[in-house]
Scaffold this active site. Sequence first.
Site, mmCIF file in Angstrom:
data_model
loop_
_atom_site.group_PDB
_atom_site.id
_atom_site.type_symbol
_atom_site.label_atom_id
_atom_site.label_comp_id
_atom_site.label_asym_id
_atom_site.label_seq_id
_atom_site.Cartn_x
_atom_site.Cartn_y
_atom_site.Cartn_z
ATOM 1 C CE LYS A 105 -3.889 1.791 2.160
ATOM 2 N NZ LYS A 105 -3.712 3.403 1.876
ATOM 3 C CE LYS B 221 -5.371 -3.852 -4.380
ATOM 4 N NZ LYS B 221 -5.169 -3.041 -5.483
#
Length: 628
Positions: A294, A453
């Site tokens: 991230k 994800k």
Amino acid sequence: LLKLESKYHSDSPDLPQSQEIFYSSLTNIFEKLEQEPARLKNLAIASEFFLQILRSNHKRTLVEVIYLMINRLGPDYELDLELGLGETLLVKAIAEGTGRTPQRIRSELHKLGDIGLVAQNSRSRQPTMFKSKPLTIHSVFENLTKIAKSSGNASQARKIGLINQMLTTCEGSEAKFLMRSLEGKLRINFGEKSVLVALSKAFSEYEHELSSKKGHVSPQELVDAEEAIKKAFSQIPNYEIIVDEALKYGISNLATHCTLKPGIPLKPMLAKPTKSITEVLDHFHGQEFTCEYKYDGERAQLHVQEDGTVKIYSRNSEDMSQRYPDLIDVVSQIKTQCNGVITLILDCECVAWDGEKGKILPFQVLSTRKRKDVNAKDIKVQVCLFAFDILFLNGKSLLELPLKERRKILHENVKPIEGKFQFAEAMDADNVAEIQHFLDQSVKDSCEGLMVKMLDGDKSHYEPSKRSVNWLKLKKDYLEGVGDSLDLAVVGGYIGKGKRTGWYGGFLLACYNEDSGEYETCCKIGTGFSEEMLQTLSGTLKPTVIQQPKPFYVYDASPDVWFEPTLVFEVLTADLSLSPVYKAGINFFGKGVSLRFPRFIRVRDDKSPEQATSSDQIVELYQKQAHV
Ligand code: ATP
């Protein structure tokens, strides 16, 4: 069908046919919406008005009405369509337009706290010599657009001239809403989410009437229409195109006609917070998922259009192309290197980059880049784009493909350029130890943590504008708290004492209720600020002091001063608790939720106050925490 159409277009009961629709018909609706607290009734009021406009065949007016309702003048991605004029200019305009002194206007403003009401009162005191031609929705829309676009030396006088021209014609509540529109805060108790729902209802009813069906539109049809318009809007956030296509193909076919188009930024997919790796594993249990770094920078949606034009859009769909001329060059380079690529949309994070050491720099470095008048030659902070998704390639939308396939297409078709354009670091792990290792690695590499994800199957499709459970964020620093930081609007200030004398020493913060458009206060914050930061913040906030809290603030607290909502703070909290004083999510629990031990992290200058953490998000975080 033709008969019906001609019936509507000749004798619609409420709206004029041949001439433009008067602005007063819209301000009457604004007045009703403002007075009515019940959301369902408000939806009915707005959709009935939209329906009347549809019946009277004023397509352009419908688009203008929608934009006026959401206090914009066009899509988010078009530059220079922002209103939000300062108090000084508006006071001056009212003074010049009504002959009252600025002092009197200011003192009334301090009492009422609403520039709209002040303008309305000033107008009603003015004797009217002769009746001028009433304002129309179109003329107001055009003048507001001229005002928003007006820049340069003489722009202030030009703006005041245009405002006065309209103000002298205003009757009833027109002046109130005109001024509020100019100020950029209409406060009609009706947010953009509700506008979309009302619009879908109006279209369903309009089509039902045209097809001469008996009875009412069924609840299922209404739900489908709402889904269709929301889906279309998340891919093509442009009301003119939405209205056009809905009229051409019908609301139920909207989603097939309003699909991605390079040059129009889609609303990005967002992530839900999580507090631990085990929570992630429980969530994805038995399904394929992937972890990505991230990156801590700024979201960048990159578009390559058929004619070769390259555009970069922010998380809020703002056109950032002028701010990042260096990135435009990089993308053009990518396009030249990748023979087969003609049109393209990529989802990326733009991060500050140390070219010599070949590593990522913290977000703070990125935030020192100039935001306006950027000249490629003078850029001091280099950036690198990290692409994590491909959404469109050569005329085809890839949104419905599983992430696994999208990622493969990205890697096969686009070539990275070291230090300028790279793919997001990813790892497909499925056990705590490996994820923990990757998380630590991401932090060592100057990232905030991981994005986890769904990788394959239906649930791994790209979901525009959704905060989806199929994307989880695992932020290293927030694993101890509620799982994420909150972004809150600054609405009040407390005068500093001791070392903080002369500045504000604490602030009252609020989340944003997307349904009502209100700011619900949720904590007082005084921790996490350096003295230097407090000094800077005081300088920024002082000019935004208002004498009264805004009517759309929900509060019980009494700060020393109130502010216009202009700034957003990113804030960390130990946990959330129900409070007798604070109001976040008050409609949900009957009591508000507040932050315990909030600590300031940074100013989020990439978010507007309306993009602050929503009341719904706070309610969800509180419920999740209570559940645990
Ligand atoms: P919000 O709090 O509303 O979700 P935010 O802007 O505060 O938005 P975060 O919640 O911190 O963002 O996390 C989501 C953001 O992380 C994305 O909007 C994107 O800018 C950034 N990001 C960095 N790396 C990735 C990645 N690999 N995949 C998706 N997003 C990423």
